[in-house]
Scaffold this motif. Structure first.
Motif, short mmCIF file in Angstrom:
data_model
loop_
_atom_site.label_atom_id
_atom_site.label_comp_id
_atom_site.label_asym_id
_atom_site.label_seq_id
_atom_site.Cartn_x
_atom_site.Cartn_y
_atom_site.Cartn_z
N GLY A 1 0.79 -1.23 0.00
CA GLY A 1 0.00 0.00 0.00
C GLY A 1 0.82 1.29 0.00
O GLY A 1 1.92 1.34 0.57
N TYR A 2 0.30 2.31 -0.65
CA TYR A 2 0.89 3.65 -0.69
C TYR A 2 -0.23 4.65 -0.44
O TYR A 2 -1.33 4.47 -0.95
N ASP A 3 0.05 5.68 0.29
CA ASP A 3 -0.94 6.72 0.54
C ASP A 3 -0.80 7.81 -0.52
O ASP A 3 0.14 8.60 -0.50
N ILE A 4 -1.75 7.83 -1.47
CA ILE A 4 -1.63 8.82 -2.55
C ILE A 4 -1.91 10.23 -2.05
O ILE A 4 -1.46 11.20 -2.64
N VAL A 5 -2.66 10.33 -0.94
CA VAL A 5 -2.99 11.66 -0.43
C VAL A 5 -1.73 12.36 0.10
O VAL A 5 -1.57 13.57 -0.03
N THR A 6 -0.79 11.60 0.65
CA THR A 6 0.45 12.19 1.17
C THR A 6 1.61 12.07 0.17
O THR A 6 2.76 12.35 0.51
N GLY A 7 1.32 11.64 -1.06
CA GLY A 7 2.34 11.67 -2.10
C GLY A 7 3.31 10.50 -2.13
O GLY A 7 4.40 10.61 -2.68
N GLU A 8 2.92 9.37 -1.55
CA GLU A 8 3.86 8.24 -1.49
C GLU A 8 4.15 7.61 -2.85
O GLU A 8 5.06 6.78 -2.95
N THR A 9 3.36 7.98 -3.89
CA THR A 9 3.66 7.44 -5.23
C THR A 9 4.44 8.45 -6.07
O THR A 9 4.63 8.25 -7.27
N ARG A 10 4.89 9.53 -5.43
CA ARG A 10 5.69 10.53 -6.16
C ARG A 10 7.11 10.62 -5.61
O ARG A 10 7.85 11.54 -5.94
N THR A 11 7.49 9.68 -4.76
CA THR A 11 8.85 9.70 -4.23
C THR A 11 9.83 9.28 -5.32
O THR A 11 9.47 8.55 -6.24
N PRO A 12 11.08 9.74 -5.24
CA PRO A 12 12.07 9.34 -6.25
C PRO A 12 12.18 7.82 -6.38
O PRO A 12 12.32 7.29 -7.48
N GLU A 13 12.08 7.09 -5.26
CA GLU A 13 12.20 5.64 -5.33
C GLU A 13 11.03 5.02 -6.10
O GLU A 13 11.22 4.13 -6.93
N PHE A 14 9.81 5.49 -5.80
CA PHE A 14 8.64 4.96 -6.51
C PHE A 14 8.76 5.24 -8.00
O PHE A 14 8.55 4.37 -8.84
N LEU A 15 9.12 6.49 -8.33
CA LEU A 15 9.22 6.88 -9.75
C LEU A 15 10.28 6.07 -10.48
O LEU A 15 10.13 5.71 -11.64
N ALA A 16 11.37 5.75 -9.77
CA ALA A 16 12.48 5.05 -10.42
C ALA A 16 12.22 3.56 -10.56
O ALA A 16 12.66 2.93 -11.53
N THR A 17 11.50 2.97 -9.59
CA THR A 17 11.39 1.51 -9.63
C THR A 17 10.00 0.99 -9.98
O THR A 17 9.87 -0.06 -10.59
N VAL A 18 8.94 1.70 -9.58
CA VAL A 18 7.59 1.13 -9.76
C VAL A 18 6.89 1.74 -10.99
O VAL A 18 6.44 1.02 -11.88
N ASN A 19 6.80 3.07 -11.04
CA ASN A 19 6.08 3.70 -12.15
C ASN A 19 6.54 5.14 -12.32
O ASN A 19 6.27 5.99 -11.47
N ALA A 20 7.19 5.42 -13.45
CA ALA A 20 7.67 6.77 -13.74
C ALA A 20 6.52 7.76 -13.84
O ALA A 20 6.72 8.97 -13.76
N ASN A 21 5.30 7.25 -14.01
CA ASN A 21 4.12 8.11 -14.11
C ASN A 21 3.57 8.49 -12.73
O ASN A 21 2.62 9.28 -12.64
N GLY A 22 4.17 7.94 -11.66
CA GLY A 22 3.79 8.36 -10.31
C GLY A 22 2.38 7.98 -9.89
O GLY A 22 1.76 8.68 -9.09
N ARG A 23 1.86 6.90 -10.45
CA ARG A 23 0.48 6.51 -10.16
C ARG A 23 0.38 5.05 -9.77
O ARG A 23 1.19 4.23 -10.20
N ILE A 24 -0.63 4.76 -8.98
CA ILE A 24 -1.03 3.38 -8.75
C ILE A 24 -2.37 3.16 -9.41
O ILE A 24 -3.04 4.17 -9.73
N PRO A 25 -2.79 1.94 -9.70
CA PRO A 25 -2.10 0.69 -9.40
C PRO A 25 -0.99 0.36 -10.39
O PRO A 25 -1.00 0.83 -11.53
N VAL A 26 -0.06 -0.46 -9.91
CA VAL A 26 0.92 -1.10 -10.77
C VAL A 26 0.94 -2.58 -10.37
O VAL A 26 1.03 -2.90 -9.19
N LEU A 27 0.82 -3.45 -11.36
CA LEU A 27 0.92 -4.89 -11.09
C LEU A 27 2.35 -5.31 -11.36
O LEU A 27 2.84 -5.18 -12.48
N GLN A 28 3.02 -5.79 -10.30
CA GLN A 28 4.38 -6.30 -10.48
C GLN A 28 4.31 -7.79 -10.75
O GLN A 28 3.72 -8.55 -9.97
N ILE A 29 4.90 -8.20 -11.86
CA ILE A 29 4.89 -9.60 -12.31
C ILE A 29 6.33 -10.05 -12.29
O ILE A 29 7.09 -9.74 -13.20
N GLY A 30 6.73 -10.72 -11.22
CA GLY A 30 8.15 -11.04 -11.07
C GLY A 30 8.94 -9.74 -10.98
O GLY A 30 8.70 -8.91 -10.10
#
Lengths: 205, 205
Positions: free
Chosen positions: A33-62
């Motif tokens: 889980g990430y709290d979008i209200v407090t910007g947890e999907t806009r951190t440099p780590e999220f942008l670099a590893t999960v989604n450069a678009n800074g949004r959820i959901p993202v399905l990680q497959i392996g």
């Protein structure tokens, strides 16, 4: 199958689409889980590893990451009867899913987020000015759904497909954005129909 | 194959996507034009027979009507190598197509329509107030594309797919909306790459 991790904000309808698809298919998902209200999907780590678009959901497959809720549902339902086999019906399912992202989500989901999650008194001036147009566009979307559902049980063919999943996610909580589904009786009946299916889970599960 | 009729407004990038896909596949389309500026897609007849959503493009396949540009492209490209065979790549193609409709089209295409087709002096107050936010969101979309294309020739896999078609349509004319593609060199190079492919046609064809 590779390990599946859903990067999500649990109350988001877009994230719920993926959980609901998985539930119908009996596929296990780990949830992060990430709290979008407090910007947890806009951190440099999220942008670099999960989604450069800074949004959820993202399905990680392996080791791979798949953003966009409707695309993740298609990946999960690959080869199942939640995607119609017929060429026209398959494209028609996608037609409703594209329509959902363009005509429904930016209005029905956005008003829910603004009114039930941010709070009307905390909206910016731009958001406040956009309320009436989004209200009208959301009502038009629900009216289009109601006309389509007046003569059929599900959006495509005669059984549940990803088109229903994509549209159910924000429609069934449209009341939180101030849309009274009693105005759209075929939509309200379809919401009940989808919720009564075996394998269904609620957005709060 | 059933007779195919494209209900369209020729300068629309969404309509061009369908013509470009057909050109690559060697599929013939009959074309029927509507002027969206004068409301020809909102007439009672259009709403009743072509698309209750009042929008083009709609791909007519025999007696059936398929709205939503990206869904029509999927129908046309069914079974071809413009849709990757691999399960992840197929979903990843759709991921870019959903992203296009949510993050790219409402900004890059809308500014082109407002500035090059309606005219800045004829915009409503609401449209004028939305210009800056749409400009910023369009720039963010082009930046995301530029980062993705910095290390690859096409959006998914190593060849043209519908993801490229969907994104090319409004990106290559983004200058008409005031976006200078020189700021996004990987995007500019990809635009040239797509336009140089055998089978390519221009939006004016």
């Amino acid at each position: 199958m590779a390990e599946l991790i859903l990067h999500e904000y649990a109350p988001s309808g877009n994230c719920y689409k993926i959980r609901l698809t998985s539930a119908h298919l009996g596929i296990a998902l780990e949830r992060r889980g990430y709290d979008i209200v407090t910007g947890e999907t806009r951190t440099p780590e999220f942008l670099a590893t999960v989604n450069a678009n800074g949004r959820i959901p993202v399905l990680q497959i392996g080791e791979r990451f798949l953003p966009e809720s409707n695309a993740a549902c298609v990946w999960l339902a690959h080869g199942s009867d939640m995607i119609p086999a017929d060429r026209f019906d398959q494209a028609d399912m996608l037609r409703w899913m594209f329509w959902e992202q363009y005509n429904h989500e930016p209005n029905v989901a956005t008003l829910r987020f603004w009114l039930a999650f941010i709070g009307e008194d905390k909206l910016t001036d731009d958001q406040r000015r956009a309320l009436a147009a989004k209200r009208a566009a959301g009502e038009a979307a629900l009216t289009l759904m109601d006309e389509h559902l007046a003569t059929r049980a599900f959006f495509v063919g005669d059984r549940l497909s990803l088109a229903d999943i994509a549209l159910y996610a924000y429609t069934h909580v449209a009341g939180e954005g101030g849309f009274d589904l009693a105005r759209w009786p075929a939509v309200a009946a379809w919401v009940d129909r989808v919720a009564a299916l075996p394998g269904h889970i609620s957005i709060a599960d």
